[in-house]
Design a protein around this motif. Sequence first.
Motif, PDB file in Angstrom:
ATOM      1  N   ILE A 216       0.809  -1.221   0.000  1.00  0.00           N
ATOM      2  CA  ILE A 216       0.000   0.000   0.000  1.00  0.00           C
ATOM      3  C   ILE A 216       0.841   1.269   0.000  1.00  0.00           C
ATOM      4  O   ILE A 216       0.393   2.314  -0.476  1.00  0.00           O
ATOM      5  N   ASN A 217       2.058   1.202   0.511  1.00  0.00           N
ATOM      6  CA  ASN A 217       2.900   2.401   0.553  1.00  0.00           C
ATOM      7  C   ASN A 217       3.743   2.584  -0.706  1.00  0.00           C
ATOM      8  O   ASN A 217       4.524   3.531  -0.799  1.00  0.00           O
ATOM      9  N   PHE A 218       3.570   1.701  -1.694  1.00  0.00           N
ATOM     10  CA  PHE A 218       4.310   1.799  -2.955  1.00  0.00           C
ATOM     11  C   PHE A 218       3.512   2.536  -4.033  1.00  0.00           C
ATOM     12  O   PHE A 218       4.003   2.688  -5.148  1.00  0.00           O
ATOM     13  N   TYR A 219       2.312   2.974  -3.727  1.00  0.00           N
ATOM     14  CA  TYR A 219       1.437   3.482  -4.783  1.00  0.00           C
ATOM     15  C   TYR A 219       2.015   4.695  -5.520  1.00  0.00           C
ATOM     16  O   TYR A 219       1.892   4.804  -6.733  1.00  0.00           O
ATOM     17  N   ILE A 220       2.618   5.617  -4.777  1.00  0.00           N
ATOM     18  CA  ILE A 220       2.996   6.900  -5.379  1.00  0.00           C
ATOM     19  C   ILE A 220       4.502   7.130  -5.242  1.00  0.00           C
ATOM     20  O   ILE A 220       5.085   6.893  -4.186  1.00  0.00           O
ATOM     21  N   HIS A 221       5.091   7.606  -6.315  1.00  0.00           N
ATOM     22  CA  HIS A 221       6.522   7.888  -6.363  1.00  0.00           C
ATOM     23  C   HIS A 221       6.750   9.395  -6.399  1.00  0.00           C
ATOM     24  O   HIS A 221       5.835  10.179  -6.662  1.00  0.00           O
ATOM     25  N   ARG A 236      20.404  -1.091   8.147  1.00  0.00           N
ATOM     26  CA  ARG A 236      19.992  -1.894   6.986  1.00  0.00           C
ATOM     27  C   ARG A 236      19.260  -3.149   7.424  1.00  0.00           C
ATOM     28  O   ARG A 236      19.732  -4.278   7.283  1.00  0.00           O
ATOM     29  N   ASN A 237      18.105  -2.922   7.986  1.00  0.00           N
ATOM     30  CA  ASN A 237      17.262  -4.023   8.446  1.00  0.00           C
ATOM     31  C   ASN A 237      16.895  -4.904   7.266  1.00  0.00           C
ATOM     32  O   ASN A 237      16.504  -4.415   6.210  1.00  0.00           O
ATOM     33  N   ALA A 238      16.976  -6.216   7.457  1.00  0.00           N
ATOM     34  CA  ALA A 238      16.787  -7.151   6.335  1.00  0.00           C
ATOM     35  C   ALA A 238      15.372  -7.709   6.256  1.00  0.00           C
ATOM     36  O   ALA A 238      15.162  -8.750   5.682  1.00  0.00           O
ATOM     37  N   SER A 239      14.380  -7.017   6.823  1.00  0.00           N
ATOM     38  CA  SER A 239      13.035  -7.585   6.799  1.00  0.00           C
ATOM     39  C   SER A 239      12.228  -7.154   5.580  1.00  0.00           C
ATOM     40  O   SER A 239      11.243  -7.777   5.243  1.00  0.00           O
ATOM     41  N   THR A 240      12.601  -6.056   4.904  1.00  0.00           N
ATOM     42  CA  THR A 240      11.902  -5.686   3.677  1.00  0.00           C
ATOM     43  C   THR A 240      12.372  -6.546   2.514  1.00  0.00           C
ATOM     44  O   THR A 240      11.577  -7.009   1.699  1.00  0.00           O
ATOM     45  N   ALA A 241      13.649  -6.749   2.424  1.00  0.00           N
ATOM     46  CA  ALA A 241      14.238  -7.618   1.403  1.00  0.00           C
ATOM     47  C   ALA A 241      15.311  -8.460   2.084  1.00  0.00           C
ATOM     48  O   ALA A 241      15.846  -8.081   3.127  1.00  0.00           O
ATOM     49  N   GLY A 282      -4.018  -2.728   4.841  1.00  0.00           N
ATOM     50  CA  GLY A 282      -2.911  -2.449   3.947  1.00  0.00           C
ATOM     51  C   GLY A 282      -1.625  -3.089   4.409  1.00  0.00           C
ATOM     52  O   GLY A 282      -1.309  -3.100   5.605  1.00  0.00           O
ATOM     53  N   GLU A 283      -0.869  -3.633   3.451  1.00  0.00           N
ATOM     54  CA  GLU A 283       0.467  -4.148   3.732  1.00  0.00           C
ATOM     55  C   GLU A 283       1.464  -3.007   3.584  1.00  0.00           C
ATOM     56  O   GLU A 283       1.616  -2.449   2.501  1.00  0.00           O
ATOM     57  N   VAL A 284       2.128  -2.654   4.675  1.00  0.00           N
ATOM     58  CA  VAL A 284       3.141  -1.601   4.635  1.00  0.00           C
ATOM     59  C   VAL A 284       4.502  -2.261   4.455  1.00  0.00           C
ATOM     60  O   VAL A 284       5.062  -2.818   5.391  1.00  0.00           O
ATOM     61  N   GLY A 285       5.006  -2.213   3.237  1.00  0.00           N
ATOM     62  CA  GLY A 285       6.272  -2.863   2.921  1.00  0.00           C
ATOM     63  C   GLY A 285       7.444  -1.931   3.153  1.00  0.00           C
ATOM     64  O   GLY A 285       8.012  -1.384   2.200  1.00  0.00           O
ATOM     65  N   ASP A 286       7.798  -1.719   4.428  1.00  0.00           N
ATOM     66  CA  ASP A 286       8.926  -0.866   4.738  1.00  0.00           C
ATOM     67  C   ASP A 286       9.402  -1.171   6.142  1.00  0.00           C
ATOM     68  O   ASP A 286       8.651  -1.019   7.106  1.00  0.00           O
ATOM     69  N   VAL A 304      -7.477   3.875   5.353  1.00  0.00           N
ATOM     70  CA  VAL A 304      -7.777   2.452   5.488  1.00  0.00           C
ATOM     71  C   VAL A 304      -8.040   2.102   6.953  1.00  0.00           C
ATOM     72  O   VAL A 304      -7.592   2.801   7.865  1.00  0.00           O
ATOM     73  N   HIS A 305      -8.759   1.013   7.169  1.00  0.00           N
ATOM     74  CA  HIS A 305      -9.174   0.648   8.519  1.00  0.00           C
ATOM     75  C   HIS A 305      -8.002   0.154   9.359  1.00  0.00           C
ATOM     76  O   HIS A 305      -7.929   0.432  10.558  1.00  0.00           O
ATOM     77  N   MET A 306      -7.085  -0.581   8.735  1.00  0.00           N
ATOM     78  CA  MET A 306      -5.973  -1.172   9.477  1.00  0.00           C
ATOM     79  C   MET A 306      -4.819  -1.446   8.524  1.00  0.00           C
ATOM     80  O   MET A 306      -5.003  -1.559   7.311  1.00  0.00           O
ATOM     81  N   CYS A 307      -3.630  -1.529   9.095  1.00  0.00           N
ATOM     82  CA  CYS A 307      -2.426  -1.845   8.327  1.00  0.00           C
ATOM     83  C   CYS A 307      -1.569  -2.803   9.127  1.00  0.00           C
ATOM     84  O   CYS A 307      -1.655  -2.853  10.353  1.00  0.00           O
ATOM     85  N   TYR A 308      -0.742  -3.545   8.419  1.00  0.00           N
ATOM     86  CA  TYR A 308       0.285  -4.307   9.128  1.00  0.00           C
ATOM     87  C   TYR A 308       1.642  -4.017   8.507  1.00  0.00           C
ATOM     88  O   TYR A 308       1.766  -3.827   7.302  1.00  0.00           O
ATOM     89  N   ALA A 309       2.627  -3.925   9.383  1.00  0.00           N
ATOM     90  CA  ALA A 309       4.008  -3.706   8.964  1.00  0.00           C
ATOM     91  C   ALA A 309       4.788  -4.995   9.178  1.00  0.00           C
ATOM     92  O   ALA A 309       4.212  -6.063   9.402  1.00  0.00           O
TER      93      ALA A 309
END
Length: 552
Positions: A216-221, A236-241, A282-286, A304-309
Amino acid sequence: MNLAVSVESNSDMLVDPDWWRGAVIYQIYPRSYQDSNSDGVGDLSGIIHRLPHIASLGVDAIWISPFFRSPMLDFGYDVSDYREVDPLFGTLGDFDALIARAHELGLKVMIDLVLSHTSDQHAWFQESRSSRDNPKANWYVWADAKEDGTPPNNWLSIFGGSGWEWDSERQQYYMHNFLKQQPDLNFHEPEVQDALLDVTRYWLERGVDGFRLDTINFYIHDKQLRDNPVCPVEDRNASTAPAVNPYNWQLHVHDKNQPENLEFLKRYRALLDEYPGKTAVGEVGDSQMGMQIQAQYTSGGDKVHMCYAFDFLAPEAPNGTMIADVLTRFEQVATDGWACYAFSNHDVVRHASRWNLGEAAQRLYAALLMSIRGSVCLYQGEELGLTEAYVSYEELQDPYGIRFWPKFKGRDGCRTPIPWSSDGPTGGFTDTKPWLPVAMEHLSKSVAEQDRDDHSMLNFYRQMVGFRKAQPALINGSFELVAARDDMVSFIRQADDGQRVFCAFNLSNSAVPLDLPAGSWRQDMAAPFRPSVTDKSITLPPYQAYFAHEDR
């Protein structure tokens, strides 16, 4: 233990517009749930057949990963037609039948919408790439090369390499956050937003109860296409990639996470509000700014009603200190927001293996997940205690794993088929060769085997979900931290009616003594955990939890 499944009417399901708040949502990865037509791939008809199993867990809703028409290079997350079911999974009629059967069983249905990008086979992209002046020329993120022919900036793809791909037909680069065959839509173009809202309305009209919004956080650049700055090594947390991917070496302040996204999310919520009782998570991919984004996107009641990171999807098992930090920080930064938590999903190593948990620890962490403030996502097979499956390089399907093998083996190990029985090598999933192998060690954990055992992991999950649903404080009550150390965490949940539940968790393999909070507390003997209690002291055995109610 065969549990009867209660049936609710459709009218019963529409009573509470806030059903999502504190809901338990069961994620289905359709390719691996149940094959009904002997092609080795799960499908919608197979899901219908297995819905009673899900209903027996006592969950509130299902979330179905993408089933739309797709070339399947990213297994449905590369959509070529948002309004059609891919023939691999069935038909629109099958989907309508799935909605009807789920509602009969008291289950809401949420579907996975991938709005940030499409497949390069989508008709929108085919038109957009055809020229620089066609009606959809600006529907994707196009940019000229630098003078030396290199990409417009330093943005990277999560799947490795540059986030830009040269298109020889249009003679420009297009942006892609994932595979090069997944071009990003241009949300700065109003017509794109309108088209995606129309897609959402289409599925609302077909009767879905909500949406899981991918990335959901990738929509706009950033319109100016500015370079991302360098991320300090220590951050450099390794949880996004995965750590083998230099994606984590940048601070992603320009390629995603843009403030303009808030206005689109307001438009999205306004559409959902036209249909009472509908919701979105929403999935917050960060991994760098996840909680702040999570708070922004769920604040004010108009997004949105809720998000998870990715807090609990990280490689390291969360200890008591970390759990307390995540929960208290969310309370501080998202005073009117709502979180959704998960330990496993289709993108990460199953947490039983990722955190190296034995069966007792798995149960303890499941109880914790069912007790913290927020909604919950359970990933298929989690209720069986499934571990990550080994998939050989020759059998790999995931392009992510194929690229980074062997340091990163991809996502296939968490996507292998569900074992429904211990009979035969495919565990009742199919009667032919499955698209991914069924792990032999999973057969002894099949649904049929565990259904017969009152003390199985499956029946523990049923008990724990049932316990949660019987406690208003655990569903949507407030949160108050009592104590936290690396080896334990305790807190109080309080419902609007004043019900207070004290929850304590020993996250270690040693006994832990702790004190009850002030007040008169009575142990809940209906809880799945009932450790010994003497006066005001509690001794929690290894991987045990304690639940108590305050006398009123």
